[in-house]
Design a protein around this motif. Structure first.
Motif, PDB file in Angstrom:
ATOM      1  N   ILE A   3     -17.787  86.863  29.682  1.00  0.00           N
ATOM      2  CA  ILE A   3     -17.309  85.524  29.355  1.00  0.00           C
ATOM      3  C   ILE A   3     -18.407  84.495  29.649  1.00  0.00           C
ATOM      4  CG2 ILE A   3     -15.552  83.768  29.875  1.00  0.00           C
ATOM      5  CD1 ILE A   3     -14.499  86.308  28.438  1.00  0.00           C
ATOM      6  N   GLY A  84     -11.768  68.113  21.923  1.00  0.00           N
ATOM      7  CA  GLY A  84     -10.710  69.114  21.925  1.00  0.00           C
ATOM      8  C   GLY A  84     -11.140  70.544  22.171  1.00  0.00           C
ATOM      9  N   GLU A  88      -9.458  74.938  23.750  1.00  0.00           N
ATOM     10  CA  GLU A  88      -9.621  76.285  23.208  1.00  0.00           C
ATOM     11  C   GLU A  88     -10.097  77.241  24.304  1.00  0.00           C
ATOM     12  OE1 GLU A  88      -9.520  78.417  20.817  1.00  0.00           O
ATOM     13  OE2 GLU A  88     -11.338  79.638  20.882  1.00  0.00           O
TER      14      GLU A  88
ATOM     15  N   ALA B  51       2.876  77.302  26.531  1.00  0.00           N
ATOM     16  CA  ALA B  51       1.540  77.892  26.406  1.00  0.00           C
ATOM     17  C   ALA B  51       0.809  77.887  27.746  1.00  0.00           C
ATOM     18  CB  ALA B  51       0.736  77.128  25.361  1.00  0.00           C
ATOM     19  N   MET B  53      -0.202  75.504  29.551  1.00  0.00           N
ATOM     20  CA  MET B  53      -1.216  74.474  29.736  1.00  0.00           C
ATOM     21  C   MET B  53      -0.715  73.396  30.703  1.00  0.00           C
ATOM     22  SD  MET B  53      -3.787  75.176  27.691  1.00  0.00           S
ATOM     23  CE  MET B  53      -4.610  73.654  27.271  1.00  0.00           C
ATOM     24  N   ASP B  73      -1.560  84.176  32.775  1.00  0.00           N
ATOM     25  CA  ASP B  73      -2.610  84.899  32.052  1.00  0.00           C
ATOM     26  C   ASP B  73      -2.022  85.898  31.057  1.00  0.00           C
ATOM     27  OD1 ASP B  73      -4.953  83.732  32.758  1.00  0.00           O
ATOM     28  OD2 ASP B  73      -5.821  85.530  33.685  1.00  0.00           O
ATOM     29  N   ARG B  76      -0.862  83.949  28.123  1.00  0.00           N
ATOM     30  CA  ARG B  76      -1.998  83.507  27.306  1.00  0.00           C
ATOM     31  C   ARG B  76      -2.542  84.609  26.407  1.00  0.00           C
ATOM     32  NH1 ARG B  76      -5.398  79.345  31.000  1.00  0.00           N
ATOM     33  NH2 ARG B  76      -3.594  78.166  31.692  1.00  0.00           N
ATOM     34  N   LYS B  77      -2.518  85.839  26.929  1.00  0.00           N
ATOM     35  CA  LYS B  77      -3.029  86.964  26.134  1.00  0.00           C
ATOM     36  C   LYS B  77      -2.165  87.219  24.915  1.00  0.00           C
ATOM     37  CE  LYS B  77      -5.412  89.412  29.726  1.00  0.00           C
ATOM     38  NZ  LYS B  77      -5.023  90.049  30.955  1.00  0.00           N
ATOM     39  N   ILE B  79      -0.224  84.973  23.221  1.00  0.00           N
ATOM     40  CA  ILE B  79       0.067  83.868  22.305  1.00  0.00           C
ATOM     41  C   ILE B  79      -1.197  83.368  21.599  1.00  0.00           C
ATOM     42  CG2 ILE B  79       2.050  83.024  23.617  1.00  0.00           C
ATOM     43  CD1 ILE B  79       0.115  80.769  24.662  1.00  0.00           C
ATOM     44  N   ILE B  81      -2.512  79.672  19.693  1.00  0.00           N
ATOM     45  CA  ILE B  81      -2.076  78.284  19.614  1.00  0.00           C
ATOM     46  C   ILE B  81      -3.020  77.461  18.746  1.00  0.00           C
ATOM     47  CG2 ILE B  81      -3.193  77.764  21.836  1.00  0.00           C
ATOM     48  CD1 ILE B  81      -0.767  75.779  22.281  1.00  0.00           C
ATOM     49  N   PHE B  83      -3.711  73.598  18.203  1.00  0.00           N
ATOM     50  CA  PHE B  83      -3.375  72.316  18.816  1.00  0.00           C
ATOM     51  C   PHE B  83      -3.221  71.223  17.767  1.00  0.00           C
ATOM     52  CE2 PHE B  83      -5.831  74.668  21.980  1.00  0.00           C
ATOM     53  CZ  PHE B  83      -4.929  74.661  23.024  1.00  0.00           C
ATOM     54  N   ASP B  85      -4.545  68.199  17.963  1.00  0.00           N
ATOM     55  CA  ASP B  85      -5.880  67.671  17.684  1.00  0.00           C
ATOM     56  C   ASP B  85      -6.820  68.838  17.468  1.00  0.00           C
ATOM     57  OD1 ASP B  85      -4.908  65.070  18.374  1.00  0.00           O
ATOM     58  OD2 ASP B  85      -5.052  65.709  20.463  1.00  0.00           O
ATOM     59  N   GLN B  86      -7.820  68.606  16.675  1.00  0.00           N
ATOM     60  CA  GLN B  86      -8.767  69.660  16.372  1.00  0.00           C
ATOM     61  C   GLN B  86      -9.417  70.202  17.646  1.00  0.00           C
ATOM     62  OE1 GLN B  86     -12.138  69.001  13.459  1.00  0.00           O
ATOM     63  NE2 GLN B  86     -13.109  69.788  15.294  1.00  0.00           N
ATOM     64  N   SER B  87      -9.648  71.509  17.672  1.00  0.00           N
ATOM     65  CA  SER B  87     -10.297  72.095  18.848  1.00  0.00           C
ATOM     66  C   SER B  87     -11.387  73.078  18.447  1.00  0.00           C
ATOM     67  CB  SER B  87      -9.262  72.778  19.732  1.00  0.00           C
ATOM     68  OG  SER B  87      -8.677  73.852  19.039  1.00  0.00           O
ATOM     69  N   LEU B  88     -12.091  72.753  17.355  1.00  0.00           N
ATOM     70  CA  LEU B  88     -13.202  73.596  16.924  1.00  0.00           C
ATOM     71  C   LEU B  88     -14.501  73.019  17.462  1.00  0.00           C
ATOM     72  CD1 LEU B  88     -12.134  73.811  13.188  1.00  0.00           C
ATOM     73  CD2 LEU B  88     -12.130  75.751  14.758  1.00  0.00           C
ATOM     74  N   HIS B 101     -14.165  82.887  20.000  1.00  0.00           N
ATOM     75  CA  HIS B 101     -12.767  83.132  20.357  1.00  0.00           C
ATOM     76  C   HIS B 101     -12.534  84.627  20.622  1.00  0.00           C
ATOM     77  CE1 HIS B 101      -8.434  82.164  20.229  1.00  0.00           C
ATOM     78  NE2 HIS B 101      -8.321  83.375  19.734  1.00  0.00           N
ATOM     79  N   LEU B 104     -13.888  85.603  23.924  1.00  0.00           N
ATOM     80  CA  LEU B 104     -13.074  85.101  25.033  1.00  0.00           C
ATOM     81  C   LEU B 104     -11.856  85.985  25.271  1.00  0.00           C
ATOM     82  CD1 LEU B 104     -12.757  81.202  24.878  1.00  0.00           C
ATOM     83  CD2 LEU B 104     -14.230  82.577  26.309  1.00  0.00           C
ATOM     84  N   TYR B 105     -11.320  86.550  24.174  1.00  0.00           N
ATOM     85  CA  TYR B 105     -10.146  87.414  24.314  1.00  0.00           C
ATOM     86  C   TYR B 105     -10.564  88.872  24.448  1.00  0.00           C
ATOM     87  CZ  TYR B 105      -7.083  83.474  23.513  1.00  0.00           C
ATOM     88  OH  TYR B 105      -6.422  82.274  23.656  1.00  0.00           O
TER      89      TYR B 105
END
Lengths: 249, 328
Positions: A3, A84, A88, B51, B53, B73, B76-77, B79, B81, B83, B85-88, B101, B104-105
């Motif tokens: 990570i 944002g 993520e 979620a 958060m 945790d 989170r694994k 689901i 999501i 959002f 608002d944009q989160s890119l 992404h 991260l998973y």
């Protein structure tokens, strides 16, 4: 580890793509080096430190470049918050410590790369590096400064809502740390009452460490420098991780 | 029947503001479930808690049988999501955003690469995979985010206002995607929206939420049928008189508002002339008369006495007041 690496890669990708940022953050230390260096070279006498003022200034400018870039990289978390992207990362099943360490690693790497560019440019304006070990030692100090101040930036960013306070931090925290560090002048030439203040400044030890590595001369023992800046980077990482853990979006 | 979500007495306070007020409901596996309500009703707060958060002030919930408080945790694994608002990361390419992404998973490389291609094709972005996201339109970004939310094969997908700020055409397009996704992948989708039409078109079931409370929960059809047939809205300066005049056996329900009366009845088109005659004989002035099939908007109106837009204006004012108070 995977990570931390992932987040580091993202930082690198962003760094490579932002040409203007690379040039922007290299320009200030470079101009300092050129204007102050050439301007004051014939005027300034450095008792007991041998070489000329430009060579004296190089470690300071390298440290400056590393410090400013790393603080900036750390504070970037605020942008991630505003745009944002931080959500993520935070909603993924990974620990906040991993995210923070990845960000620190990324910020420190970009900062060292920026400092390294100043170092390379300095080779063309009078710096002579004869000792490979010394050069490596300078790099080690650059890495430690990078880690310290990226973590410092993350710590600040974790407590700030937006970029409005950034200028304040720059003027009242970052600039004094830089100014008092002996990057521009030897500590010994300061009035006696101000010397203890410079000795409280962690960057002093970073600058002196790099100076020892590059020129072989320093006013503080490199062992002390290593211990202080090493300890500071560890402390900042812990504080940064602690504050980042509590970040809310 | 297995439940994808079970929510019990979930509550969230922000200082003295109760954003989510003791809500309880269950969502079945494979459902498209809509949380419908005006801005500030507590939809996003609910989603954030589910979620993991945001921690609930009180109450509990399970997502895929996993407790949101005990094992965030684990939740989170399982689901995905998207959002509100944009989160890119705009500086990265579509592929790099997906890859980040996937890492991260902790999805293994081969599977990751294969799924990214598959999903980018699904959302019709595969030919733009190496373009920087900054160059993407709003609709493309949304599609990319949905694709990203699906990358780790979540059992439950949360969509927070998935079509907010998009043009009608793109919105239609996205609705089709979401419906197809739910059908093909069999995942449970929970979306929040303040577009009545969106909830009506997409959702198997809808919970109408207002001031942090669930005020109605059912299929869109049952909610609309609950109003008792077609709706005739009669504009008049004297709505009380209109309501009194319309006490006829064929009228199912009468609602009086400030400058109009909404009457529910079956086969409304056959009764319009009767309504007009009735009001004329009593010399009650009519400014307008319209007939329409009930929408979720009417359902909202009948439950809260306000249209969703009026409610939003009021809640924004409340929020503003609240923020001002917190500052002082």
């Amino acid at each position: 580890m995977d990570i931390i690496y992932t987040i580091w890669v993202r930082n690198m990708l962003r760094y490579i793509r932002s040409k203007s940022r690379i040039i922007g953050s290299i320009s200030m230390p470079l101009f300092f080096l050129l204007f102050l260096g050439f301007g004051l070279n014939s005027v300034v006498q450095l008792p007991g430190l041998g070489g000329n003022y430009i060579v004296f200034l190089v470690p300071g400018m390298v440290a400056m470049s590393v410090m400013f870039t790393s603080v900036f990289s750390g504070i970037q978390i605020i942008w991630d918050k505003q745009f944002g992207f931080l959500k993520e990362t935070l909603v993924a099943p990974v620990s906040r410590l991993e995210i923070m360490l990845g960000q620190t690693a990324g910020g420190a790497t970009t900062a060292v790369l920026q400092g390294f560019m100043i170092l390379v440019i300095s080779l063309f304006i009078g710096l002579h590096v004869s000792d490979a070990a010394g050069f490596l030692l300078a790099l080690v100090f650059m890495v430690l400064i990078g880690i310290s101040f990226t973590a410092f930036g993350i710590a600040i960013a974790s407590r700030m809502e937006d970029m409005t306070g950034f200028q304040l931090i720059m003027n009242f925290v970052i600039f004094p740390i830089f100014g008092l560090s002996g990057a521009l002048f030897p500590i010994s030439s300061l009035p006696a009452w101000i010397v203890p203040v410079t000795l409280l400044d962690p960057l002093t030890y970073g600058v002196e460490g790099i100076r020892y590595g590059l020129t072989g001369v320093s006013q503080i023992s490199p062992v002390v420098c290593f211990a202080v800046i090493g300890g500071f980077s560890l402390a900042m990482t812990i504080i940064g991780a602690f504050l980042f853990r509590k970040i809310t979006i | 029947m297995t439940f994808a979500l079970q929510i019990k007495n979930l509550t969230r306070h922000f200082n003295d503001l109760v954003a989510v007020d003791n809500i309880s409901f269950d969502i079945l596996q494979g459902e498209i479930f809509g949380l419908l309500g005006p801005n500030g009703a507590g939809k996003t707060t609910t989603l954030s808690m589910l979620a993991t958060m945001l921690t609930p002030t009180s109450g509990s919930a399970t997502v895929n049988g996993i407790d949101i408080k005990k094992d965030p945790d684990g939740v989170r694994k399982s689901i995905g999501i998207v959002f509100q608002d944009q989160s890119l990361d705009e500086e990265l390419t579509a592929w790099e955003n997906m890859d980040f992404h996937g890492r991260l998973y902790r999805i293994p490389k081969e599977i990751r690469n294969q799924r990214i291609t598959e999903l980018l094709t699904l959302v019709e972005l595969n030919d733009r995979r190496n373009d920087i996201v900054k160059t993407f339109s709003g609709g493309m970004r949304r599609r990319l985010e949905i694709a990203r939310g699906l990358l780790h094969h979540p059992a439950v997908l949360f969509l927070d206002e998935p079509t907010l700020g998009l043009d009608p055409q793109t919105r239609n397009h996205l609705w089709q995607y979401i419906a197809t996704l739910a059908k093909e992948k069999g995942i449970t989708i929970i979306l929040t929206t303040h577009y009545m039409e969106e909830a009506d078109r997409l959702c198997n079931r809808v919970a109408i939420i207002d001031h942090g409370k669930i005020i109605a929960i059912d299929t869109p059809k049952n909610l609309k049928d609950g109003l008792g047939g077609d709706l005739v809205t009669i504009g008049s300066p004297d709505p009380a008189a209109v309501a009194a005049a319309l006490k006829e056996p064929w009228v199912v329900r009468v609602e009086t508002h400030t400058d109009n009366v909404v009457v529910s009845l079956k086969n409304a088109d056959q009764y319009v002339s009767s309504i007009v005659t009735l009001l004329n004989t009593r010399q009650i002035p009519i400014t307008s008369i319209t007939i329409h099939k009930p929408t979720l908007e009417d359902v909202f109106l009948s439950f809260t006495g306000k249209t969703i837009r009026e409610q939003e204006a009021g809640q924004k004012e409340n929020m503003r007041m609240h923020i001002k108070m917190m500052r002082h």
